[in-house]
Write a protein that holds these residues in place. Structure first.
Motif, short mmCIF file in Angstrom:
data_model
loop_
_atom_site.label_atom_id
_atom_site.label_comp_id
_atom_site.label_asym_id
_atom_site.label_seq_id
_atom_site.Cartn_x
_atom_site.Cartn_y
_atom_site.Cartn_z
N ASP A 150 4.55 -7.10 11.72
CA ASP A 150 3.58 -6.95 11.93
C ASP A 150 3.63 -5.49 13.16
N ASP A 210 0.68 -1.39 0.77
CA ASP A 210 -0.10 -0.18 0.33
C ASP A 210 1.04 1.17 -0.01
N CYS A 211 1.92 1.15 0.66
CA CYS A 211 2.81 2.24 0.34
C CYS A 211 4.59 2.07 0.57
N LEU A 269 1.92 4.54 8.74
CA LEU A 269 2.01 3.32 8.24
C LEU A 269 0.93 2.34 9.48
N SER A 270 0.02 2.83 9.83
CA SER A 270 -0.31 1.95 10.83
C SER A 270 -1.73 1.71 10.36
N ALA A 271 -2.22 1.46 8.94
CA ALA A 271 -3.23 1.39 8.25
C ALA A 271 -2.95 0.51 7.11
N SER A 272 -1.56 0.19 6.89
CA SER A 272 -0.87 -0.25 5.44
C SER A 272 -0.21 -1.01 5.81
N THR A 273 0.95 -2.12 4.51
CA THR A 273 1.57 -2.79 4.07
C THR A 273 2.26 -1.37 3.48
N ALA A 274 3.55 -1.57 4.31
CA ALA A 274 4.70 -0.76 3.57
C ALA A 274 5.77 -1.47 3.31
N GLY A 306 -0.85 -1.62 14.84
CA GLY A 306 -1.60 -1.72 12.74
C GLY A 306 -0.58 -1.66 11.58
N GLY A 307 -1.31 -2.13 10.41
CA GLY A 307 -0.45 -2.00 9.57
C GLY A 307 1.17 -3.40 9.55
#
Length: 297
Positions: free
Chosen positions: A209, A75-76, A158-163, A213-214
């Motif tokens: 993880d 996502d990022c 980055l809390s709500a994404s897969t970076a 989050g994320g």
């Protein structure tokens, strides 16, 4: 969630991680892939039988000029630079171009800000690049894995994404991830003494993880990078300000190199597009042309 050549670590839909092998030589899963897998009778390993359709993929050209996938379904992209080793903004630009071509968010992370006070000229260079990126809409997060400065801002982003963390060897990607995790999970290495270049400490990609989050993918450091792009005409899509200015070009197929009536060249001369960013674009157009010729039979 981790790659070790032909061996993998996968997370089951029901929960828990297991070791896995790959069925066939054509299957080449990467961190972030969704896969079909089945347990191997009489063994603890599972067998990856199929890679499901990818939402996106971070790529680079291999020696034949063909696309090699480094990670998928992210996502990022976090492009990490630091004062040591000396920032290579052309590499950062190419990673940002890859993110734009993938259709995902990108963040520039400037690590080791605690060291820039010793070099006013380097601080001025970093500040100038930071302004260039912010002017075209990229968030820039200064931080220090050593002191913890800026880590909260990075964690929140980055809390709500897969970076995926990418950048030169030695910029401190693994150290930043350790700070985000609150533990020494990823190995870190010192800069080589002779050339002040980073030693490769992350041999394989791994997804971790985050406690807030994320998830984050730690990838091997590089000394150079380019996204795998099919044609020169596609390069401007990786440079948001150039793609926007290109709408005003006289010719629809303008490559912004030497064509008359080029709105991009005019914007560079007027100072609304950074000369260095334009040089990044120009170099990538030339490289893409060379790689395309290499792929030709």
């Amino acid at each position: 969630t981790a790659t070790f050549s032909r061996r993998m670590r996968i997370r089951l839909e029901s929960g828990g991680d297991v070791d896995a092998r790959i069925k066939g030589k054509r299957n080449k899963p990467v961190c972030g892939d969704r896969v079909d897998a089945e347990p191997i009778p009489g063994e603890g390993d599972w067998l990856i039988t199929r890679i499901l359709e990818r939402r996106n993929a971070l790529t680079r050209p291999n020696r034949r000029g063909e696309a090699e996938v480094l990670a998928a379904n992210v996502d990022c992209l976090c492009a990490v630079a630091a004062c040591t080793p000396k920032p290579d903004w052309f590499v950062i630009d190419r990673y940002l171009g890859a993110a734009a071509l993938m259709g995902i968010d990108a963040i520039i992370v400037i690590n080791k800000i605690d060291l820039t006070v010793a070099s006013p000229s380097l601080q001025a260079e970093i500040d100038a690049s930071r302004r260039d990126y912010q002017r075209i809409g990229y968030p820039v997060i200064p931080c220090s894995a050593e002191t913890g400065d800026g880590i909260k801002a990075l964690s929140d982003a980055l809390s709500a994404s897969t970076a995926i963390f990418v950048g030169q060897s030695g910029v401190g990607k693994s150290s930043l991830i350790n700070r985000l995790l609150g533990e020494e999970t990823q190995r870190i290495g010192e800069l080589s003494d002779k050339r002040r270049e980073g030693r490769h400490t992350t041999v394989n990609s791994v997804m971790l993880d985050l406690p807030g989050g994320g998830a984050v993918i730690d990838s091997p450091g590089v000394r150079d990078y380019a996204p795998a792009i099919d044609a020169e005409a596609d390069v401007d899509a990786g440079f948001v300000e150039i793609a926007a200015a290109a709408e005003g070009c006289r010719f629809a197929n303008c490559q912004h190199m030497a064509e008359p009536g080029c709105a991009v060249k005019a914007a560079v001369e007027a100072g609304s597009i950074s000369e260095r960013r334009y040089e990044s674009y120009r170099r990538l157009v030339i490289l893409t042309s060379q790689l395309r010729e290499r792929r030709s039979p």
